[in-house]
Design an enzyme around this catalytic site. Structure first.
Site, PDB file in Angstrom:
ATOM      1  N   TYR A  16       0.830  -1.201   0.000  1.00 31.96           N
ATOM      2  CA  TYR A  16       0.000   0.000   0.000  1.00 31.96           C
ATOM      3  C   TYR A  16       0.868   1.256   0.000  1.00 31.96           C
ATOM      4  O   TYR A  16       0.626   2.192  -0.783  1.00 31.96           O
ATOM      5  CB  TYR A  16      -0.932   0.016   1.208  1.00 31.96           C
ATOM      6  CG  TYR A  16      -1.678   1.328   1.329  1.00 31.96           C
ATOM      7  CD1 TYR A  16      -2.746   1.620   0.489  1.00 31.96           C
ATOM      8  CD2 TYR A  16      -1.271   2.295   2.245  1.00 31.96           C
ATOM      9  CE1 TYR A  16      -3.406   2.841   0.562  1.00 31.96           C
ATOM     10  CE2 TYR A  16      -1.922   3.519   2.327  1.00 31.96           C
ATOM     11  CZ  TYR A  16      -2.990   3.784   1.480  1.00 31.96           C
ATOM     12  OH  TYR A  16      -3.630   4.998   1.550  1.00 31.96           O
ATOM     13  N   ARG A  30       2.181   9.036  12.812  1.00 32.39           N
ATOM     14  CA  ARG A  30       1.900  10.320  13.468  1.00 32.39           C
ATOM     15  C   ARG A  30       0.407  10.642  13.477  1.00 32.39           C
ATOM     16  O   ARG A  30      -0.114  11.227  14.430  1.00 32.39           O
ATOM     17  CB  ARG A  30       2.657  11.422  12.739  1.00 32.39           C
ATOM     18  CG  ARG A  30       2.470  12.825  13.293  1.00 32.39           C
ATOM     19  CD  ARG A  30       2.865  13.864  12.266  1.00 32.39           C
ATOM     20  NE  ARG A  30       2.031  13.755  11.059  1.00 32.39           N
ATOM     21  CZ  ARG A  30       2.351  14.274   9.879  1.00 32.39           C
ATOM     22  NH1 ARG A  30       3.481  14.913   9.715  1.00 32.39           N
ATOM     23  NH2 ARG A  30       1.516  14.146   8.850  1.00 32.39           N
ATOM     24  N   ARG A  80     -10.414   5.006   6.455  1.00 33.40           N
ATOM     25  CA  ARG A  80      -9.736   3.709   6.459  1.00 33.40           C
ATOM     26  C   ARG A  80      -8.396   3.855   7.163  1.00 33.40           C
ATOM     27  O   ARG A  80      -7.724   4.871   7.048  1.00 33.40           O
ATOM     28  CB  ARG A  80      -9.543   3.210   5.025  1.00 33.40           C
ATOM     29  CG  ARG A  80     -10.861   2.993   4.302  1.00 33.40           C
ATOM     30  CD  ARG A  80     -10.653   2.399   2.923  1.00 33.40           C
ATOM     31  NE  ARG A  80     -10.142   1.035   3.032  1.00 33.40           N
ATOM     32  CZ  ARG A  80      -9.057   0.600   2.393  1.00 33.40           C
ATOM     33  NH1 ARG A  80      -8.363   1.421   1.634  1.00 33.40           N
ATOM     34  NH2 ARG A  80      -8.651  -0.651   2.512  1.00 33.40           N
ATOM     35  N   PHE A  98      15.486  19.595  -1.793  1.00 31.89           N
ATOM     36  CA  PHE A  98      14.096  19.224  -1.979  1.00 31.89           C
ATOM     37  C   PHE A  98      13.817  17.845  -1.370  1.00 31.89           C
ATOM     38  O   PHE A  98      12.765  17.620  -0.751  1.00 31.89           O
ATOM     39  CB  PHE A  98      13.773  19.223  -3.479  1.00 31.89           C
ATOM     40  CG  PHE A  98      12.425  18.668  -3.825  1.00 31.89           C
ATOM     41  CD1 PHE A  98      11.291  19.451  -3.717  1.00 31.89           C
ATOM     42  CD2 PHE A  98      12.298  17.362  -4.266  1.00 31.89           C
ATOM     43  CE1 PHE A  98      10.041  18.932  -4.032  1.00 31.89           C
ATOM     44  CE2 PHE A  98      11.057  16.840  -4.582  1.00 31.89           C
ATOM     45  CZ  PHE A  98       9.926  17.629  -4.475  1.00 31.89           C
TER      46      PHE A  98
END
Length: 443
Positions: A168, A212, A225, A285
């Site tokens: 996932y 978190r 979910r 970045f």
């Protein structure tokens, strides 16, 4: 008062915070005039202010590509997150989303607040996308297609095992890492990074966010979910929501530590990925979010407050990370210092203590083996300040008195002081920063 109190407690946060504020204002002024690009950059700052600041420093061509890449994936994520959309409607949209970005007329009303605006006016994003170079378009198309298919797969699939969890996270974040590597390569500024290292960059950030945001996600209405894998949480409680109840505090912290330990698996690969970057702007970045992630994990570890409220790095420390992350030595230093912080919190009675310790020590070894730890100044480990909050308050009182006196006697002032007063009235933030910096040097 929260920010002011934090600054008084950590006065050396002031200047980085000030620079961050000024950078945010500067970024807002750099929004392009064309309507579609103006919409894209304005929306970028609304849906992710911190990401917007980091992306703003990239070169113009790459900055535009990353901006559109982010907004396309944010729109895709908005469709996935909207629980009011029936599954038989949502799944086809997710799978076909990569084709919609080529259609200037396509839009789909869903989401809330700024996300609804993004979806309602998605034609601006499509228009900007079609102005990108072919290499950038192909990279964004490829990743959007793969991510949409992965999201569709998990609409009807629960995260049961750790393998499910990794899969996932790959679809929603690892692919972002792969996409950024493709965009960097398309710009001609970087070699194409391996899929495994690119994937690790995304997984490290995504797992940190999932950890978190436990309380916010579990309390969301309508119920969202959850993606904590059953293979981990079922060792501690019968239901995932049981972790938030006070009577389960001990088990909750043990489960949390298990999740943090799992996230730390990716840290070494992240360090390797960043060490291979050549362009300083691409490096910053990538590096700033990764330092934020290891810092957040260090704060969350063994911390029951994850199940009681919001746990995140204070704004001043975030500003320091943004301001002071310039070289790989800074990254190794931050990873090492946050690892030390986490290591100091490991409890021998925790069921995963030995596993956690091995992961942390592996990260520390990678940092030491770089040979760069002595080339940076720590801003993570607490040290005794050279000045305290009372001195800061006194400084501002004196500054206010001086300014009032000078304003009242302005006609009799020499030209140099009049120039200072004009500067104060037109650009007070820069003047305060200059005065604070001077005072810090003198204290």
């Amino acid at each position: 008062m929260g920010t002011l109190g934090a600054v008084l407690k950590h006065p050396d946060d002031f200047y980085p915070l000030l620079k961050l504020k000024m950078a945010a204002r500067h970024a807002e002024k750099q929004i392009p005039p064309e309507p579609h690009w103006a919409f894209c950059y304005t929306m970028l700052h609304k849906v992710s202010r911190s990401f917007g600041l980091v992306i703003q420093q990239l070169g113009t061509e790459l900055r535009n590509a990353v901006c559109i890449f982010y907004l396309v994936l944010r729109a895709l994520d908005t469709v996935e997150d909207d629980t009011s959309i029936p599954t038989d409607v949502k799944v086809p949209i997710l799978k076909a989303f990569h084709r919609h970005v080529y259609d200037r007329d396509w839009h789909f009303s869903c989401g809330t607040k700024e996300y609804k605006v993004l979806m309602d006016q998605f034609h601006h994003v499509s228009t900007a996308f079609l102005e990108l170079g072919k290499g950038y378009q192909e990279a964004i198309d490829d990743i959007t297609q793969r991510m949409g298919a992965g999201m569709a797969k998990f609409i009807c699939k629960e995260v049961e095992t750790i393998d499910d969890y990794d899969e996932y996270c790959h679809y929603v974040a690892g692919l972002v890492g792969l996409g950024l590597s493709k965009l960097f390569h398309a710009s001609g500024k970087e070699d194409l990074a391996s899929d495994s290292l690119s994937n690790a960059m995304g997984l490290f950030l995504q797992k940190t966010n999932i950890i978190r945001d436990y309380l916010e996600d579990i309390n969301e209405i309508p119920k969202s979910r959850m993606f904590w894998p059953r293979e981990i949480w079922s060792k501690y409680v019968d239901k995932l929501e049981d972790l938030k109840y006070e009577e389960n505090s001990v088990k909750a912290v043990q489960c949390l530590n298990d999740m943090v330990t799992n996230a730390l698996i990716h840290a070494e690969d992240c360090l390797t990925y960043m060490s291979n970057l050549r362009d300083i702007y691409n490096f910053r970045f990538c590096a700033i979010p990764q330092i934020m992630a290891i810092g957040t994990l260090a704060l969350c570890y063994n911390n029951i407050e994850v199940f009681r409220g919001v746990v995140k790095m204070r704004r001043g420390l975030t500003a320091k990370v943004i301001d002071r992350t310039k070289t790989m030595a800074d990254v190794y230093g931050a990873f090492y210092d946050f690892s030390c912080m986490l290591k100091s919190k490991i409890d021998d009675v925790d069921p995963n203590a030995n596993k956690t310790l091995k992961k942390v020590e592996a990260i520390q070894k990678a940092c030491r083996d770089s040979g760069l730890l002595n080339k940076r100044k720590s801003y993570v480990i607490k040290s005794e300040p050279r000045y305290n909050s009372a001195m800061i308050v006194v400084f501002f009182i004196i500054l206010a008195v001086i300014f009032s006196y000078l304003s009242a006697n302005r006609p009799r002032l020499p030209p140099s002081l009049n120039l200072f007063l004009n500067a104060w009235m037109n650009q007070p933030l820069k003047c305060i920063a200059w005065c604070m910096s001077l005072s810090f040097l003198c204290l």
